[in-house]
Design a protein around this motif. Sequence first.
Motif, PDB file in Angstrom:
ATOM      1  N   MET B   1       0.861  -1.201   0.000  1.00 49.05           N
ATOM      2  CA  MET B   1       0.000   0.000   0.000  1.00 49.05           C
ATOM      3  C   MET B   1       0.891   1.243   0.000  1.00 49.05           C
ATOM      4  O   MET B   1       1.782   1.375   0.839  1.00 49.05           O
ATOM      5  N   SER B   2       0.621   2.151  -0.937  1.00 53.16           N
ATOM      6  CA  SER B   2       1.432   3.375  -1.001  1.00 53.16           C
ATOM      7  C   SER B   2       1.111   4.286   0.174  1.00 53.16           C
ATOM      8  O   SER B   2      -0.015   4.308   0.661  1.00 53.16           O
ATOM      9  N   LEU B   3       2.101   5.042   0.582  1.00 49.50           N
ATOM     10  CA  LEU B   3       1.871   6.008   1.659  1.00 49.50           C
ATOM     11  C   LEU B   3       1.110   7.213   1.112  1.00 49.50           C
ATOM     12  O   LEU B   3       0.188   7.731   1.737  1.00 49.50           O
ATOM     13  N   LEU B   4       1.520   7.644  -0.065  1.00 47.37           N
ATOM     14  CA  LEU B   4       0.842   8.777  -0.720  1.00 47.37           C
ATOM     15  C   LEU B   4       0.522   8.369  -2.153  1.00 47.37           C
ATOM     16  O   LEU B   4       1.348   7.757  -2.838  1.00 47.37           O
ATOM     17  N   GLU B   5      -0.683   8.714  -2.559  1.00 49.70           N
ATOM     18  CA  GLU B   5      -1.091   8.370  -3.914  1.00 49.70           C
ATOM     19  C   GLU B   5      -1.843   9.544  -4.530  1.00 49.70           C
ATOM     20  O   GLU B   5      -2.827  10.017  -3.947  1.00 49.70           O
ATOM     21  N   LEU B   6      -1.370  10.003  -5.637  1.00 53.14           N
ATOM     22  CA  LEU B   6      -2.119  11.019  -6.393  1.00 53.14           C
ATOM     23  C   LEU B   6      -2.799  10.283  -7.543  1.00 53.14           C
ATOM     24  O   LEU B   6      -2.125   9.575  -8.308  1.00 53.14           O
ATOM     25  N   ARG B   7      -4.119  10.414  -7.630  1.00 47.60           N
ATOM     26  CA  ARG B   7      -4.865   9.699  -8.669  1.00 47.60           C
ATOM     27  C   ARG B   7      -5.557  10.695  -9.586  1.00 47.60           C
ATOM     28  O   ARG B   7      -6.511  11.345  -9.188  1.00 47.60           O
ATOM     29  N   HIS B   8      -5.027  10.829 -10.762  1.00 43.52           N
ATOM     30  CA  HIS B   8      -5.642  11.642 -11.825  1.00 43.52           C
ATOM     31  C   HIS B   8      -6.000  13.052 -11.353  1.00 43.52           C
ATOM     32  O   HIS B   8      -7.110  13.533 -11.574  1.00 43.52           O
ATOM     33  N   VAL B   9      -5.081  13.693 -10.686  1.00 46.41           N
ATOM     34  CA  VAL B   9      -5.362  15.025 -10.142  1.00 46.41           C
ATOM     35  C   VAL B   9      -5.203  16.086 -11.239  1.00 46.41           C
ATOM     36  O   VAL B   9      -4.190  16.126 -11.928  1.00 46.41           O
ATOM     37  N   SER B  10      -6.233  16.897 -11.398  1.00 46.77           N
ATOM     38  CA  SER B  10      -6.182  18.000 -12.367  1.00 46.77           C
ATOM     39  C   SER B  10      -6.563  19.300 -11.676  1.00 46.77           C
ATOM     40  O   SER B  10      -7.406  19.315 -10.763  1.00 46.77           O
ATOM     41  N   LYS B  11      -5.912  20.358 -12.110  1.00 50.15           N
ATOM     42  CA  LYS B  11      -6.230  21.678 -11.553  1.00 50.15           C
ATOM     43  C   LYS B  11      -5.966  22.737 -12.620  1.00 50.15           C
ATOM     44  O   LYS B  11      -4.890  22.759 -13.235  1.00 50.15           O
ATOM     45  N   SER B  12      -6.945  23.570 -12.848  1.00 55.39           N
ATOM     46  CA  SER B  12      -6.773  24.657 -13.821  1.00 55.39           C
ATOM     47  C   SER B  12      -6.936  25.997 -13.131  1.00 55.39           C
ATOM     48  O   SER B  12      -7.728  26.129 -12.189  1.00 55.39           O
ATOM     49  N   PHE B  13      -6.174  26.964 -13.580  1.00 53.29           N
ATOM     50  CA  PHE B  13      -6.381  28.357 -13.169  1.00 53.29           C
ATOM     51  C   PHE B  13      -6.856  29.066 -14.422  1.00 53.29           C
ATOM     52  O   PHE B  13      -6.056  29.372 -15.307  1.00 53.29           O
ATOM     53  N   GLY B  14      -8.160  29.269 -14.538  1.00 57.48           N
ATOM     54  CA  GLY B  14      -8.715  29.808 -15.783  1.00 57.48           C
ATOM     55  C   GLY B  14      -8.484  28.805 -16.899  1.00 57.48           C
ATOM     56  O   GLY B  14      -8.801  27.621 -16.748  1.00 57.48           O
ATOM     57  N   SER B  15      -7.873  29.256 -17.970  1.00 55.55           N
ATOM     58  CA  SER B  15      -7.639  28.332 -19.083  1.00 55.55           C
ATOM     59  C   SER B  15      -6.290  27.609 -18.939  1.00 55.55           C
ATOM     60  O   SER B  15      -5.967  26.724 -19.726  1.00 55.55           O
ATOM     61  N   TYR B  16      -5.513  28.001 -17.912  1.00 55.77           N
ATOM     62  CA  TYR B  16      -4.184  27.409 -17.730  1.00 55.77           C
ATOM     63  C   TYR B  16      -4.276  26.118 -16.905  1.00 55.77           C
ATOM     64  O   TYR B  16      -4.790  26.129 -15.778  1.00 55.77           O
ATOM     65  N   LYS B  17      -3.805  25.026 -17.496  1.00 57.49           N
ATOM     66  CA  LYS B  17      -3.854  23.734 -16.793  1.00 57.49           C
ATOM     67  C   LYS B  17      -2.583  23.563 -15.971  1.00 57.49           C
ATOM     68  O   LYS B  17      -1.524  23.263 -16.509  1.00 57.49           O
ATOM     69  N   ALA B  18      -2.706  23.779 -14.682  1.00 57.92           N
ATOM     70  CA  ALA B  18      -1.520  23.676 -13.816  1.00 57.92           C
ATOM     71  C   ALA B  18      -1.183  22.221 -13.528  1.00 57.92           C
ATOM     72  O   ALA B  18      -0.013  21.862 -13.403  1.00 57.92           O
ATOM     73  N   LEU B  19      -2.205  21.382 -13.394  1.00 56.87           N
ATOM     74  CA  LEU B  19      -2.003  19.935 -13.219  1.00 56.87           C
ATOM     75  C   LEU B  19      -2.961  19.226 -14.157  1.00 56.87           C
ATOM     76  O   LEU B  19      -4.155  19.539 -14.191  1.00 56.87           O
ATOM     77  N   ASP B  20      -2.431  18.280 -14.908  1.00 51.94           N
ATOM     78  CA  ASP B  20      -3.249  17.634 -15.925  1.00 51.94           C
ATOM     79  C   ASP B  20      -3.170  16.116 -15.729  1.00 51.94           C
ATOM     80  O   ASP B  20      -2.215  15.482 -16.137  1.00 51.94           O
ATOM     81  N   ASN B  21      -4.178  15.602 -15.018  1.00 50.70           N
ATOM     82  CA  ASN B  21      -4.280  14.150 -14.834  1.00 50.70           C
ATOM     83  C   ASN B  21      -3.003  13.566 -14.203  1.00 50.70           C
ATOM     84  O   ASN B  21      -2.454  12.581 -14.688  1.00 50.70           O
ATOM     85  N   VAL B  22      -2.586  14.179 -13.121  1.00 51.93           N
ATOM     86  CA  VAL B  22      -1.320  13.782 -12.472  1.00 51.93           C
ATOM     87  C   VAL B  22      -1.537  12.576 -11.557  1.00 51.93           C
ATOM     88  O   VAL B  22      -2.421  12.598 -10.693  1.00 51.93           O
ATOM     89  N   SER B  23      -0.778  11.547 -11.762  1.00 50.47           N
ATOM     90  CA  SER B  23      -0.847  10.352 -10.907  1.00 50.47           C
ATOM     91  C   SER B  23       0.566   9.878 -10.577  1.00 50.47           C
ATOM     92  O   SER B  23       1.389   9.770 -11.483  1.00 50.47           O
ATOM     93  N   PHE B  24       0.826   9.649  -9.347  1.00 48.96           N
ATOM     94  CA  PHE B  24       2.045   8.932  -8.931  1.00 48.96           C
ATOM     95  C   PHE B  24       1.936   8.516  -7.470  1.00 48.96           C
ATOM     96  O   PHE B  24       1.058   8.995  -6.754  1.00 48.96           O
ATOM     97  N   ASN B  25       2.800   7.604  -7.070  1.00 44.94           N
ATOM     98  CA  ASN B  25       2.754   7.067  -5.702  1.00 44.94           C
ATOM     99  C   ASN B  25       4.065   7.362  -4.983  1.00 44.94           C
ATOM    100  O   ASN B  25       5.089   7.507  -5.623  1.00 44.94           O
ATOM    101  N   VAL B  26       3.960   7.360  -3.678  1.00 45.27           N
ATOM    102  CA  VAL B  26       5.174   7.451  -2.861  1.00 45.27           C
ATOM    103  C   VAL B  26       5.105   6.321  -1.838  1.00 45.27           C
ATOM    104  O   VAL B  26       4.123   6.202  -1.108  1.00 45.27           O
ATOM    105  N   GLU B  27       6.143   5.509  -1.824  1.00 43.24           N
ATOM    106  CA  GLU B  27       6.184   4.371  -0.893  1.00 43.24           C
ATOM    107  C   GLU B  27       6.929   4.785   0.379  1.00 43.24           C
ATOM    108  O   GLU B  27       7.804   5.650   0.325  1.00 43.24           O
ATOM    109  N   PRO B  28       6.619   4.120   1.502  1.00 37.52           N
ATOM    110  CA  PRO B  28       7.335   4.456   2.747  1.00 37.52           C
ATOM    111  C   PRO B  28       8.851   4.304   2.578  1.00 37.52           C
ATOM    112  O   PRO B  28       9.312   3.366   1.935  1.00 37.52           O
ATOM    113  N   GLY B  29       9.567   5.230   3.157  1.00 33.55           N
ATOM    114  CA  GLY B  29      11.027   5.144   3.149  1.00 33.55           C
ATOM    115  C   GLY B  29      11.685   5.520   1.828  1.00 33.55           C
ATOM    116  O   GLY B  29      12.902   5.479   1.726  1.00 33.55           O
ATOM    117  N   ARG B  30      10.890   5.910   0.834  1.00 33.76           N
ATOM    118  CA  ARG B  30      11.470   6.276  -0.466  1.00 33.76           C
ATOM    119  C   ARG B  30      11.668   7.790  -0.540  1.00 33.76           C
ATOM    120  O   ARG B  30      10.888   8.558   0.021  1.00 33.76           O
TER     121      ARG B  30
END
Lengths: 254, 304
Positions: B1-30
């Motif tokens: 089980m990952s300690l931190l998991e980003l699943r398809h995170v998107s964030k726009s500021f107006g028309s600017y896409k600051a995060l576009d479907n961001v996914s990654f994991n962080v395992e303990p001790g890494r």
Amino acid sequence: MITLLKQEWMKAVKQNRFYIWALLAFIMPIAVLNTLIPAEQQFYAYYYFGGASIIVAIAGSVIAALTFTQEFGYGTIRPLLSRQYSRFEIFISKIVMIIVEYVLVLASAILGTLAGRAIFQMMHGTTGTDIDWQTFFFAQFMDVVMTLFFFAIVLLVSNLAKSSAAAVSIGIVLSVATSVITAITTYLVRFWEPFKWNPFTVQALLSQFNGSKMMNFQLKMYFGADVWVIWLVYIAYLLVIYALTFMIFQRRSV
Amino acid sequence: MSLLELRHVSKSFGSYKALDNVSFNVEPGRIVGLIGPNGAGKSTAMRAMTGLMRFDSGEVIFDEQPVKFSKTKALSKMGNLIEYPSIYPNFTAEDHMKYYAMDSKDPEDIHELMKLTGIDGPNFGKRKAKHFSLGMKQRLGIAIALVRKPKLVILDEPMNGLDPQSVREIRSLIQHLAEKGIAFVISSHLLDELQRLADDVVIINKGKIIRRATMAEFLSEDKAQVKVKTSDNHAMVLAAEAAGWQVKMSEDGEVLITAENGVNAQAVLAKATEANVEVQDIQTGTVNLEDHLMEVLSENSTRA
């Protein structure tokens, strides 16, 4: 919540040193009552703490204005909000601490006034130094209740502006210019009668409330409603402004 | 089980896409290096991880709890230093530690941590933070991020303003803590430093994750590079291209040869001999993280 209050207290003491205001509010009435105020004016001077009431008002506005804006200014808003607490808990802890600090500065001014009066009595006798204790403490209680409105406005501005300078300026202006605002709003009532229910007029007229039948009658005549209705409207305004301030704080990404 | 998991995170500021479907994991001790150019979305991703910002879609899971904008219990086990150290000017270093330690029922030993992060010396003592240098503030910011015994620490440019000695000390501290099971997400412009520190690499550009790999995998993608100085560079270039290698000219007039399947000095010498080119100097090496990152970013922008 207790942890948040402890942390706010630590900031109040170590970062903002609110005790300097309290110290000033204590010393000023002692100095003024014993050097500038003659016996025949002593009685009146007690009600404005020998001039320290302005210190209490400015302290209140600065304390309220800095509570949120300095967190944005120092960047401490990020660790403040990226913790296990809800934004509501953080908001409430800040409001509680503003009130606590204000009451302590006010209490200090009251103690300074009583100390100044005692010293005056020792040096010049008791003539002119009578205090109607009930009226005196009721006035201070009303001051705290009415200042809640003033805090609400300052907090609203400070959350909108995020700038300490803007919030402190508006706070100080509001603390000394409420009479001007009230005069303007009262003037505008002539053109549209329901405007008398605007928050500034309601607050200004209620701030003169002293529980006397005469005052109740005057309020009733002006608003055309019972005093409890006016109080209810005042409380509703407070709730709306604090809720609005919280909504702005709640939605803010940092 | 990952300690931190980003699943398809998107964030726009107006028309600017600051995060576009961001996914990654962080395992303990890494130790995860979050790398990208300025404005790539690193700080925005870090703000999303720490509950400081609403995002439009996706979710962030930390310690099995969704990270919400307003309240996430698990955040008591996350430390962070985002963009710049957050410091109360009239507090001393110890005041800061006491203040932030209040959040935890089981905080680190404040004095031990101050010693470990080097904020216990005479320079700190009773001095107020407003008198600290940038490096001192940075050390204090790192100490603050660690005081609640976090499971995950997010550090944005932690080496900013630190002298080489301090960089080494902070690097050792992070490695020591990672060995104890604490995970780190670190962004830094000091890529050499990240190369030494990070176990995993996440490359972000224009709000998109364009590569995720372990540092070892990422660096092993580095093609061996052969640098040759010849009597006839033009002929050498033609011979190398005919062999299917990638060729570039360096600013010093050397031929830089790389190949998908690897290339070595012997093969280059053989090709030079075939083409009757005299080799005056030959050097082999690998592309470092910085070079490789530049290559990945340039491939990404070409594709885009």
